[in-house]
Design a protein around this motif. Sequence first.
Motif, PDB file in Angstrom:
ATOM      1  N   UNK A 114      -5.034  18.340 -15.913  1.00  9.97           N
ATOM      2  CA  UNK A 114      -5.215  18.765 -14.524  1.00  9.97           C
ATOM      3  C   UNK A 114      -5.837  17.659 -13.676  1.00  9.97           C
ATOM      4  N   UNK A 115      -6.773  16.897 -14.251  1.00  6.16           N
ATOM      5  CA  UNK A 115      -7.397  15.815 -13.498  1.00  6.16           C
ATOM      6  C   UNK A 115      -6.406  14.751 -13.097  1.00  6.16           C
ATOM      7  N   UNK A 116      -5.470  14.425 -13.990  1.00  3.84           N
ATOM      8  CA  UNK A 116      -4.445  13.435 -13.672  1.00  3.84           C
ATOM      9  C   UNK A 116      -3.612  13.870 -12.479  1.00  3.84           C
ATOM     10  N   UNK A 117      -3.178  15.125 -12.480  1.00  6.62           N
ATOM     11  CA  UNK A 117      -2.351  15.625 -11.392  1.00  6.62           C
ATOM     12  C   UNK A 117      -3.130  15.643 -10.081  1.00  6.62           C
ATOM     13  N   UNK A 118      -4.360  16.119 -10.118  1.00  8.57           N
ATOM     14  CA  UNK A 118      -5.139  16.233  -8.882  1.00  8.57           C
ATOM     15  C   UNK A 118      -5.426  14.866  -8.272  1.00  8.57           C
ATOM     16  N   UNK A 119      -5.768  13.893  -9.104  1.00 10.63           N
ATOM     17  CA  UNK A 119      -6.061  12.557  -8.582  1.00 10.63           C
ATOM     18  C   UNK A 119      -4.818  11.933  -7.969  1.00 10.63           C
ATOM     19  N   UNK A 120      -3.671  12.049  -8.629  1.00 12.42           N
ATOM     20  CA  UNK A 120      -2.459  11.425  -8.120  1.00 12.42           C
ATOM     21  C   UNK A 120      -1.977  12.080  -6.825  1.00 12.42           C
ATOM     22  N   UNK A 121      -2.062  13.376  -6.751  1.00 12.44           N
ATOM     23  CA  UNK A 121      -1.610  14.061  -5.537  1.00 12.44           C
ATOM     24  C   UNK A 121      -2.572  13.814  -4.382  1.00 12.44           C
ATOM     25  N   UNK A 179       0.824  -1.204   0.000  1.00 12.87           N
ATOM     26  CA  UNK A 179       0.000   0.000   0.000  1.00 12.87           C
ATOM     27  C   UNK A 179       0.860   1.258   0.000  1.00 12.87           C
ATOM     28  N   UNK A 180       1.909   1.248   0.827  1.00 13.50           N
ATOM     29  CA  UNK A 180       2.801   2.409   0.877  1.00 13.50           C
ATOM     30  C   UNK A 180       3.501   2.619  -0.453  1.00 13.50           C
ATOM     31  N   UNK A 225      -3.255   9.647  -1.843  1.00 18.61           N
ATOM     32  CA  UNK A 225      -2.734   9.189  -0.547  1.00 18.61           C
ATOM     33  C   UNK A 225      -3.400   9.851   0.652  1.00 18.61           C
ATOM     34  N   UNK A 226      -3.984  11.023   0.466  1.00 17.18           N
ATOM     35  CA  UNK A 226      -4.602  11.721   1.594  1.00 17.18           C
ATOM     36  C   UNK A 226      -6.058  11.310   1.813  1.00 17.18           C
ATOM     37  N   UNK A 227      -6.584  10.436   0.975  1.00 22.45           N
ATOM     38  CA  UNK A 227      -7.998  10.060   1.075  1.00 22.45           C
ATOM     39  C   UNK A 227      -8.196   8.619   1.546  1.00 22.45           C
ATOM     40  N   UNK A 228      -7.133   7.955   1.990  1.00 22.31           N
ATOM     41  CA  UNK A 228      -7.236   6.535   2.306  1.00 22.31           C
ATOM     42  C   UNK A 228      -8.188   6.252   3.460  1.00 22.31           C
ATOM     43  N   UNK A 229      -8.341   7.186   4.374  1.00 23.44           N
ATOM     44  CA  UNK A 229      -9.177   6.938   5.538  1.00 23.44           C
ATOM     45  C   UNK A 229     -10.573   7.538   5.389  1.00 23.44           C
ATOM     46  N   UNK A 230     -10.870   8.012   4.184  1.00 25.76           N
ATOM     47  CA  UNK A 230     -12.238   8.404   3.854  1.00 25.76           C
ATOM     48  C   UNK A 230     -12.694   7.456   2.750  1.00 25.76           C
ATOM     49  N   UNK A 231     -13.452   6.447   3.136  1.00 24.69           N
ATOM     50  CA  UNK A 231     -13.734   5.337   2.232  1.00 24.69           C
ATOM     51  C   UNK A 231     -14.400   5.790   0.944  1.00 24.69           C
ATOM     52  N   UNK A 232     -15.376   6.664   1.043  1.00 21.99           N
ATOM     53  CA  UNK A 232     -16.121   7.053  -0.154  1.00 21.99           C
ATOM     54  C   UNK A 232     -15.247   7.828  -1.136  1.00 21.99           C
ATOM     55  N   UNK A 233     -14.504   8.800  -0.622  1.00 25.63           N
ATOM     56  CA  UNK A 233     -13.639   9.587  -1.509  1.00 25.63           C
ATOM     57  C   UNK A 233     -12.544   8.708  -2.094  1.00 25.63           C
TER      58      UNK A 233
END
Length: 394
Positions: free
Chosen positions: A300-307, A243-244, A310-318
């Motif tokens: 822009x969508x590619x960059x936003x999704x990739x960045x 995962x990391x 990792x910050x959304x792992x603990x918000x299941x829906x997002x």
Amino acid sequence: MPPGPGETWAARAVRVASAAALGPYQSAVVRIGFSATWLFFLLRELPNRRELYGPDGPWSWGLGNRLVDGNHAFTVLLWSDSTVWFEVVYALAVVSSVLLLLGWRTRTMSVVFMIGVLSLQNRSVFAGDGGDNVIHLMAIYLVFTRCARVWSLDARRLARGGRDRVGPVLWAVCGLALLAGTWRTSGAGVFGAGEWWLWVVFWGMWAAQGLWWAAHRYAGADARALLDVLANLVHNAAMVVIMAEVCLVYATAGWYKIQGSRWQDGTALFYPLKLDYFSPWPELSSLLGTSGVIVMLLTYGTVMVQVAFPFTLFNRRVKNVLLVAMMLEHAGIAVLLGLPFFSLAMIAADAVFLPTSFLRRVGAYAGRLRPGARLPGQRGQGADEVERPRTLVG
């Protein structure tokens, strides 16, 4: 889930990490995904195998030895310049991929699969792309996972019970192969380059497999429980590393893109769409490339999704929404840029974050395709395992 009465958070963390192999469905999907990706690649390159990794390639046997002497990479292909030896290694790589995909003797096949991946890729390091790097790493990580708990022939065999006669024979054959490999490299090659520790690892895994079989055959319940706890700890640590690794790939890719001027002005995807080498469907590439709005949104969508991922792992829906977006992105790369194996490797890596409930539904649907069929992972499961999802991120 908060700790129980009289249980500290540290005690609960130890209990969760050792009580069960977390993410059995996710690890099975990762196993199936990477073995299938490597198998499809080997089969596609079957007519070109000797030019890519064998004796007919531009990277000769002598140049390969010079490279390995410098980077100490592991490859059994440089043990001999014989065409027969190359064909044997290539055939073993194909067979191990098939057997790992099916989940037959997974502990052994995962090691053979790793040896095949490392041997072919390290023989000619200039014949790959980013997907090869991902397969290279994941082949090592899979060795430490219990990735055959569900959706495997091993799971079906354990559910049926009975005496295991194939396991000891396979273990003895692997011991003879290790002995031959150790003797072959005792004076040069791996040992001569100071890579003796690699054979210590191989012999250690071989001995651990023998200990595992003997303990489950002859030892008492306490010894078997201890080995099971140790295996769970190793598995869960390997899953966290996988995962990391995925998060690191996306985070570094996203942040490096942010620094590029073409990504900043929203035109980065325009240029590969105009390259003949990356245009298997020229009409489709031209259609997308002529729309500035689509190119800007995809860039822009590619960059936003990739960045953001990792910050959304603990918000299941997002997390699930971005996970679908990344998989669709890789599917688009496979079609538009003609990089199917890179895309398959990344989708297989992304699968470690798939929700357990979704994977169960997929498994149930697959089981209904054949009348009266039951999935191997559905046999022998206790009520607690069926009801309680065992996963790392949901």
